[in-house]
Each structure stands twice: as structure tokens, then as C-alpha cells.
Motif scaffolding. Structure first.
Motif, PDB file in Angstrom:
ATOM      1  N   THR A  48      39.551  18.346  39.679  1.00  0.00           N
ATOM      2  CA  THR A  48      39.822  19.556  38.910  1.00  0.00           C
ATOM      3  C   THR A  48      39.933  20.737  39.864  1.00  0.00           C
ATOM      4  O   THR A  48      39.555  20.658  41.040  1.00  0.00           O
ATOM      5  N   THR A  49      40.429  21.841  39.342  1.00  0.00           N
ATOM      6  CA  THR A  49      40.500  23.077  40.127  1.00  0.00           C
ATOM      7  C   THR A  49      39.121  23.448  40.654  1.00  0.00           C
ATOM      8  O   THR A  49      38.975  23.844  41.815  1.00  0.00           O
ATOM      9  N   GLU A  50      38.111  23.303  39.812  1.00  0.00           N
ATOM     10  CA  GLU A  50      36.752  23.679  40.206  1.00  0.00           C
ATOM     11  C   GLU A  50      36.250  22.817  41.359  1.00  0.00           C
ATOM     12  O   GLU A  50      35.558  23.317  42.262  1.00  0.00           O
ATOM     13  N   MET A  51      36.584  21.548  41.356  1.00  0.00           N
ATOM     14  CA  MET A  51      36.170  20.674  42.455  1.00  0.00           C
ATOM     15  C   MET A  51      36.843  21.083  43.762  1.00  0.00           C
ATOM     16  O   MET A  51      36.205  21.123  44.819  1.00  0.00           O
ATOM     17  N   PHE A  52      38.144  21.394  43.689  1.00  0.00           N
ATOM     18  CA  PHE A  52      38.841  21.856  44.886  1.00  0.00           C
ATOM     19  C   PHE A  52      38.235  23.148  45.416  1.00  0.00           C
ATOM     20  O   PHE A  52      38.069  23.328  46.620  1.00  0.00           O
ATOM     21  N   ASP A  53      37.922  24.064  44.511  1.00  0.00           N
ATOM     22  CA  ASP A  53      37.314  25.330  44.936  1.00  0.00           C
ATOM     23  C   ASP A  53      35.971  25.092  45.626  1.00  0.00           C
ATOM     24  O   ASP A  53      35.664  25.733  46.641  1.00  0.00           O
ATOM     25  N   ALA A  54      35.188  24.178  45.092  1.00  0.00           N
ATOM     26  CA  ALA A  54      33.883  23.876  45.688  1.00  0.00           C
ATOM     27  C   ALA A  54      34.055  23.241  47.068  1.00  0.00           C
ATOM     28  O   ALA A  54      33.291  23.546  48.002  1.00  0.00           O
ATOM     29  N   MET A  55      35.046  22.363  47.217  1.00  0.00           N
ATOM     30  CA  MET A  55      35.308  21.763  48.528  1.00  0.00           C
ATOM     31  C   MET A  55      35.740  22.823  49.532  1.00  0.00           C
ATOM     32  O   MET A  55      35.281  22.841  50.685  1.00  0.00           O
ATOM     33  N   SER A  56      36.611  23.726  49.089  1.00  0.00           N
ATOM     34  CA  SER A  56      37.078  24.793  49.978  1.00  0.00           C
ATOM     35  C   SER A  56      35.931  25.699  50.394  1.00  0.00           C
ATOM     36  O   SER A  56      35.821  26.083  51.573  1.00  0.00           O
ATOM     37  N   ASP A  57      35.070  26.046  49.459  1.00  0.00           N
ATOM     38  CA  ASP A  57      33.933  26.906  49.780  1.00  0.00           C
ATOM     39  C   ASP A  57      33.029  26.242  50.816  1.00  0.00           C
ATOM     40  O   ASP A  57      32.519  26.908  51.734  1.00  0.00           O
ATOM     41  N   ALA A  58      32.846  24.943  50.685  1.00  0.00           N
ATOM     42  CA  ALA A  58      31.995  24.227  51.639  1.00  0.00           C
ATOM     43  C   ALA A  58      32.622  24.199  53.026  1.00  0.00           C
ATOM     44  O   ALA A  58      31.935  24.386  54.039  1.00  0.00           O
ATOM     45  N   LEU A  59      33.930  23.983  53.100  1.00  0.00           N
ATOM     46  CA  LEU A  59      34.613  23.957  54.390  1.00  0.00           C
ATOM     47  C   LEU A  59      34.677  25.341  55.025  1.00  0.00           C
ATOM     48  O   LEU A  59      34.622  25.482  56.254  1.00  0.00           O
ATOM     49  N   ALA A  60      34.812  26.365  54.196  1.00  0.00           N
ATOM     50  CA  ALA A  60      34.891  27.731  54.717  1.00  0.00           C
ATOM     51  C   ALA A  60      33.542  28.198  55.264  1.00  0.00           C
ATOM     52  O   ALA A  60      33.485  29.040  56.172  1.00  0.00           O
ATOM     53  N   ASP A  61      32.465  27.660  54.733  1.00  0.00           N
ATOM     54  CA  ASP A  61      31.112  28.011  55.177  1.00  0.00           C
ATOM     55  C   ASP A  61      30.606  26.889  56.076  1.00  0.00           C
ATOM     56  O   ASP A  61      29.725  26.118  55.706  1.00  0.00           O
ATOM     57  N   ALA A  62      31.202  26.786  57.262  1.00  0.00           N
ATOM     58  CA  ALA A  62      30.997  25.597  58.089  1.00  0.00           C
ATOM     59  C   ALA A  62      30.266  25.892  59.398  1.00  0.00           C
ATOM     60  O   ALA A  62      30.500  25.236  60.411  1.00  0.00           O
ATOM     61  N   THR A  93      45.003  23.977  35.179  1.00  0.00           N
ATOM     62  CA  THR A  93      45.306  25.367  35.489  1.00  0.00           C
ATOM     63  C   THR A  93      44.758  25.792  36.849  1.00  0.00           C
ATOM     64  O   THR A  93      43.595  25.605  37.150  1.00  0.00           O
ATOM     65  N   GLY A  94      45.655  26.339  37.685  1.00  0.00           N
ATOM     66  CA  GLY A  94      45.248  26.858  38.977  1.00  0.00           C
ATOM     67  C   GLY A  94      45.106  25.824  40.063  1.00  0.00           C
ATOM     68  O   GLY A  94      44.773  26.168  41.202  1.00  0.00           O
ATOM     69  N   ILE A  95      45.364  24.558  39.764  1.00  0.00           N
ATOM     70  CA  ILE A  95      45.068  23.531  40.748  1.00  0.00           C
ATOM     71  C   ILE A  95      46.015  23.576  41.941  1.00  0.00           C
ATOM     72  O   ILE A  95      45.634  23.229  43.058  1.00  0.00           O
ATOM     73  N   LEU A  96      47.257  24.038  41.755  1.00  0.00           N
ATOM     74  CA  LEU A  96      48.173  24.106  42.888  1.00  0.00           C
ATOM     75  C   LEU A  96      47.693  25.118  43.922  1.00  0.00           C
ATOM     76  O   LEU A  96      47.687  24.832  45.126  1.00  0.00           O
ATOM     77  N   ASP A  97      47.276  26.280  43.472  1.00  0.00           N
ATOM     78  CA  ASP A  97      46.745  27.279  44.398  1.00  0.00           C
ATOM     79  C   ASP A  97      45.452  26.793  45.051  1.00  0.00           C
ATOM     80  O   ASP A  97      45.230  27.002  46.251  1.00  0.00           O
ATOM     81  N   ALA A  98      44.610  26.137  44.258  1.00  0.00           N
ATOM     82  CA  ALA A  98      43.361  25.616  44.807  1.00  0.00           C
ATOM     83  C   ALA A  98      43.629  24.529  45.837  1.00  0.00           C
ATOM     84  O   ALA A  98      42.966  24.464  46.881  1.00  0.00           O
ATOM     85  N   ALA A  99      44.616  23.677  45.566  1.00  0.00           N
ATOM     86  CA  ALA A  99      44.972  22.620  46.514  1.00  0.00           C
ATOM     87  C   ALA A  99      45.540  23.206  47.790  1.00  0.00           C
ATOM     88  O   ALA A  99      45.219  22.741  48.899  1.00  0.00           O
ATOM     89  N   ASP A 100      46.385  24.233  47.675  1.00  0.00           N
ATOM     90  CA  ASP A 100      46.964  24.861  48.863  1.00  0.00           C
ATOM     91  C   ASP A 100      45.871  25.429  49.772  1.00  0.00           C
ATOM     92  O   ASP A 100      45.907  25.267  50.991  1.00  0.00           O
ATOM     93  N   ARG A 101      44.900  26.093  49.165  1.00  0.00           N
ATOM     94  CA  ARG A 101      43.795  26.643  49.957  1.00  0.00           C
ATOM     95  C   ARG A 101      43.036  25.535  50.672  1.00  0.00           C
ATOM     96  O   ARG A 101      42.717  25.640  51.868  1.00  0.00           O
TER      97      ARG A 101
END
Length: 249
Positions: A27-41, A69-77
Motif C-alpha cells: 500500500t501507499t502507507e507501506m511504501f511511505d514507511a519504507m522510505s522513512d526508514a531508508l531516509a533515517d539511515a 491512491t498516491g502509490i505512484l508518487d510513493a513508489a517513485d520516492r
């Protein structure tokens, strides 16, 4: 139960997709959580992305009434963060790798698959196209002809063939898989992180030079396809477990 398990231990960041009941569809939320974890590395020397159960990732959650909803932008990030991370990223492919899950795997620096599993780009089967830079990630690894076949025909691509073609870095028997992942992660964890970062950056600059453009193009084209009658029919057919009747509209 959380859909994503994040663990940081001894310089290793592990991101585990944890929805085995739906084959780790995201889901979009899962992608966002993965991105947040990678960004705080801070302090991370290697990252591992894997899944719980019998699939690495089966793609985005399919909803009969709407897109994710929003998953394309979340995936791109997320794709940007994986390819730009100043440390190696290992995709530990514990099972089926499909849809946007393929992009997660191929954006990573290493892919360790089992010889009994496979890739599947099934977007076309519901009237869509690949996303998450799939068109560039696949073509850069195995060439235009194989990328066309994989993306247009929606066929299974066994890990054994993916490895032989150069799509993934490792393919081993199921009994050896975990040990192979562990040995690779340990080698990278204790290796020359500065050199790894510069090697990664240089390879990606050469091999993925159009990544931004590809992501923008995919988002624009996928948005058009997502509003099409063919996509609505594709999702309905998927939900009803029947063959889709595409009309080209």
C-alpha cells in the motif's frame, strides 16, 4: 500485526513486508514507511528488503473500485531512496516477485532469489503498464527484447532464467538461500562502505541515467491507463477470476 517490520541491528537495516495473507501486496502507507526508514539511515552499512511467507511482494493491493491512491508518487520516492542510498541494498527474494515488487528488487543492488521462484510483470493483464521505473530497470539489465517480452506478455520469468539473463545477482536452492543472504549481508556490513557508495553511484549514473524521466513518463502514462475502461475491466476480471475483455478504450 504491522504491515512492515523495521529492524536496525549492528549496522543492518531490515525491512520486512509482513502481509503474508495477501502475498505481501503493498500500500501507499507501506511504501511511505519504507522510505522513512531508508531516509533515517544514520549508522546503516547495508539494508535488506524481504518478505514474510511465500512471496517477496506480489505488487500493489488491487481494489475493484479504485487505484491505490498516491502509490505512484510513493513508489517513485522509494525507488530514488534505494538507488541513491549511500550503502548497498539487498533484496532477499523469499518468494514470488511481481508488479511493483519487481521494481523494489531491481532497484536494489543485489537480488538473492530461490531457483524455484519467479518474477512476474502482470500489469498488462489488467490493462496497465509497469511502474517504479520497471521499464528502465529491466531494460538496463537484460535488454530491450527481453524487457518487451516481460512487460508486454505478462509471462512468468523463472529466477533461474532471470539470473542467467543478468536480471538478478544470485539464484540458489531453497536450502541454501538463507545462508547465502546472511553471508552476503555480513560481507557488505563489514566491507568498505565508502567504496561501495561510490561504486554504486557510478554504476547507477551509467546504467540508470534516465531514471527520473522514466519515472515521470510512467506516472503520466499509468495515470491515463488507470482511468481507462480497459483497466476497470481488467480489475473486474481479476476480481471475478475470469478472462478480461479489453476493448482498447
Amino acid at each position: 500485526m504491522t504491515d512492515l517490520v523495521v529492524d536496525r541491528t549492528d549496522g543492518v537495516l531490515r525491512l520486512t513486508l509482513n502481509c503474508p495473507d495477501r502475498l505481501n501486496s503493498v500500500t501507499t502507507e507501506m511504501f511511505d514507511a519504507m522510505s522513512d526508514a531508508l531516509a533515517d539511515a544514520e549508522g546503516v552499512r547495508v539494508a535488506v528488503i524481504t518478505g514474510e511467507g511465500r512471496a517477496f511482494c506480489s505488487g500493489a493491493v488491487m481494489r475493484p473500485d479504485a487505484t491505490n491512491t498516491g502509490i505512484l508518487d510513493a513508489a517513485d520516492r522509494l525507488i530514488h531512496l534505494i538507488t541513491e542510498a549511500p550503502f548497498p541494498v539487498v533484496a532477499a527474494l523469499n518468494g514470488l516477485t511481481a508488479g511493483i515488487g519487481s521494481s523494489l528488487a531491481l532497484a536494489s543492488d543485489f537480488q538473492v532469489g530461490k531457483d524455484s521462484d519467479y518474477f512476474l510483470q502482470a500489469f498488462v493483464n489488467v490493462g496497465l503498464m509497469g511502474d517504479g521505473a520497471a521499464h528502465e530497470l529491466i531494460a538496463a539489465s537484460i535488454g530491450r527484447a527481453r524487457a518487451t517480452r516481460l512487460l508486454m506478455l505478462g509471462e512468468k520469468f523463472p529466477n533461474t532464467e532471470a539470473y542467467a539473463a543478468g536480471l538478478i545477482t544470485h539464484c540458489v536452492g531453497a536450502d541454501d538461500w538463507q545462508a547465502t543472504v546472511d553471508a552476503l549481508v555480513e560481507k557488505l556490513r563489514t566491507g568498505p562502505t565508502m567504496a561501495y557508495a561510490r561504486i554504486k553511484r557510478t554504476i547507477n549514473a551509467a546504467a540508470l541515467s534516465n531514471l527520473d524521466e522514466t519515472l515521470r513518463t510512467e506516472t503520466a502514462e499509468q495515470t491515463v491507463l488507470g482511468a481507462s475502461a480497459d483497466f476497470a475491466e481488467g480489475v473486474a476480471a481479476f476480481t471475478e477470476k475470469r478472462r478480461a475483455n479489453f476493448t482498447g478504450h
